[in-house]
Design a protein around this motif. Sequence first.
Motif, PDB file in Angstrom:
ATOM      1  N   MET A   1      50.455  -7.957 -13.139  1.00  0.00           N
ATOM      2  CA  MET A   1      49.186  -7.259 -13.316  1.00  0.00           C
ATOM      3  C   MET A   1      48.299  -7.511 -12.100  1.00  0.00           C
ATOM      4  SD  MET A   1      46.222  -7.785 -16.241  1.00  0.00           S
ATOM      5  CE  MET A   1      47.289  -7.387 -17.620  1.00  0.00           C
ATOM      6  N   SER A   2      47.762  -6.419 -11.557  1.00  0.00           N
ATOM      7  CA  SER A   2      46.855  -6.542 -10.423  1.00  0.00           C
ATOM      8  C   SER A   2      45.418  -6.740 -10.906  1.00  0.00           C
ATOM      9  CB  SER A   2      46.931  -5.283  -9.554  1.00  0.00           C
ATOM     10  OG  SER A   2      46.379  -4.172 -10.260  1.00  0.00           O
TER      11      SER A   2
ATOM     12  N   ILE B   1      40.814  -5.186 -14.485  1.00  0.00           N
ATOM     13  CA  ILE B   1      39.463  -4.643 -14.649  1.00  0.00           C
ATOM     14  C   ILE B   1      39.484  -3.405 -15.540  1.00  0.00           C
ATOM     15  CG2 ILE B   1      37.564  -3.492 -13.428  1.00  0.00           C
ATOM     16  CD1 ILE B   1      38.114  -5.419 -11.075  1.00  0.00           C
ATOM     17  N   VAL B   2      40.469  -2.536 -15.321  1.00  0.00           N
ATOM     18  CA  VAL B   2      40.587  -1.319 -16.144  1.00  0.00           C
ATOM     19  C   VAL B   2      40.762  -1.681 -17.617  1.00  0.00           C
ATOM     20  CG1 VAL B   2      42.021   0.697 -16.652  1.00  0.00           C
ATOM     21  CG2 VAL B   2      41.452   0.148 -14.287  1.00  0.00           C
TER      22      VAL B   2
ATOM     23  N   HIS C   1      43.848   2.145 -27.776  1.00  0.00           N
ATOM     24  CA  HIS C   1      43.482   2.461 -26.397  1.00  0.00           C
ATOM     25  C   HIS C   1      44.149   1.513 -25.412  1.00  0.00           C
ATOM     26  CE1 HIS C   1      40.455   4.848 -28.463  1.00  0.00           C
ATOM     27  NE2 HIS C   1      40.231   5.460 -27.332  1.00  0.00           N
ATOM     28  N   MET C   2      44.244   0.246 -25.776  1.00  0.00           N
ATOM     29  CA  MET C   2      44.910  -0.726 -24.905  1.00  0.00           C
ATOM     30  C   MET C   2      46.385  -0.361 -24.704  1.00  0.00           C
ATOM     31  SD  MET C   2      43.022  -3.319 -23.805  1.00  0.00           S
ATOM     32  CE  MET C   2      41.843  -4.579 -24.212  1.00  0.00           C
TER      33      MET C   2
ATOM     34  N   SER D   1      50.295   1.190 -21.008  1.00  0.00           N
ATOM     35  CA  SER D   1      51.551   1.928 -20.828  1.00  0.00           C
ATOM     36  C   SER D   1      51.458   2.876 -19.642  1.00  0.00           C
ATOM     37  CB  SER D   1      51.894   2.710 -22.098  1.00  0.00           C
ATOM     38  OG  SER D   1      52.128   1.840 -23.184  1.00  0.00           O
ATOM     39  N   LEU D   2      50.335   3.563 -19.498  1.00  0.00           N
ATOM     40  CA  LEU D   2      50.144   4.468 -18.365  1.00  0.00           C
ATOM     41  C   LEU D   2      50.197   3.717 -17.042  1.00  0.00           C
ATOM     42  CD1 LEU D   2      47.332   6.851 -19.665  1.00  0.00           C
ATOM     43  CD2 LEU D   2      49.675   7.493 -19.053  1.00  0.00           C
ATOM     44  N   MET D   3      49.733   2.463 -17.045  1.00  0.00           N
ATOM     45  CA  MET D   3      49.748   1.658 -15.816  1.00  0.00           C
ATOM     46  C   MET D   3      51.083   0.950 -15.617  1.00  0.00           C
ATOM     47  SD  MET D   3      45.864   0.100 -15.458  1.00  0.00           S
ATOM     48  CE  MET D   3      45.955  -0.948 -16.915  1.00  0.00           C
TER      49      MET D   3
END
Length: 264
Positions: free
Chosen positions: A1-2, A7-8, A26-27, A32-34
Amino acid sequence: MSTIQAIVLAIVEGLTEFLPISSTGHMVMVSSLMGIGKEDFTKLFEVAIQFGAILAVVVLYWRKFINFKSWSFYFKLAIGVIPALVFGFVLGDKIDLLLMNPLYTALALLGGGFVLLFIDTIFYKVEIKEEKDITIKNALIIGLCQCAALIPGVSRSAASIIGGLQQKLSRKLAAEFSFFLAVPTMAAATIYKLFKAVKTNPDILNSGNIKLLMVGNIVAFVIAFLTMRFFVDFLKKHGFKVFGWYRIIAALIFLLMIKMNQIR
């Protein structure tokens, strides 16, 4: 994780934790999108940054939490949190299994949306407008309602607020008592999850990950603080219908992502 991804996710946590729209749903979608949804640290991070959201409640309502002349307030919170602690401990493994299948989260998000469309017309009678008038029985019933949020996607905030409305609390007080109840509920859940994660993988809290947790908690604190102030004012004027429609749209997007194998 960056750091950017942390932050997102922290922004998502701060925005959704106290709104009746399911922070879990939402998490799952955003992580998943990231492309980090399945990582062990992501799952720990999503839980650990709840500390920032909890602190936001205490700071925003510090006069309530730091008032040792009113022990009844703390007692009502203790009574309200007991059902979630009991059911959470007993059903913890089954809840983790539900989290492994995002379809259940999406369906709960969808169903909760339809419920919120009609809440304002179902529970419209108001008899309790001040926290001091909430009884032990009221607190216990709200706590029992909160247990519905053990199902991923239901939303702890939605379940406890609906419980408050059913007990004839005003919209404002139902939302605020939901915030208050979040502090012991989320603190217990976060500490338990952290303990399990570190026990399973002692190396998960390396220096880099600790830095990400610090950043995440700071961001979650700021966003949650601002969100709560907005939510109470909005709720008094507009009710829950907009959140119902939002949940339905978010759930349809969630289901589409599952269909396209964006979320597994």
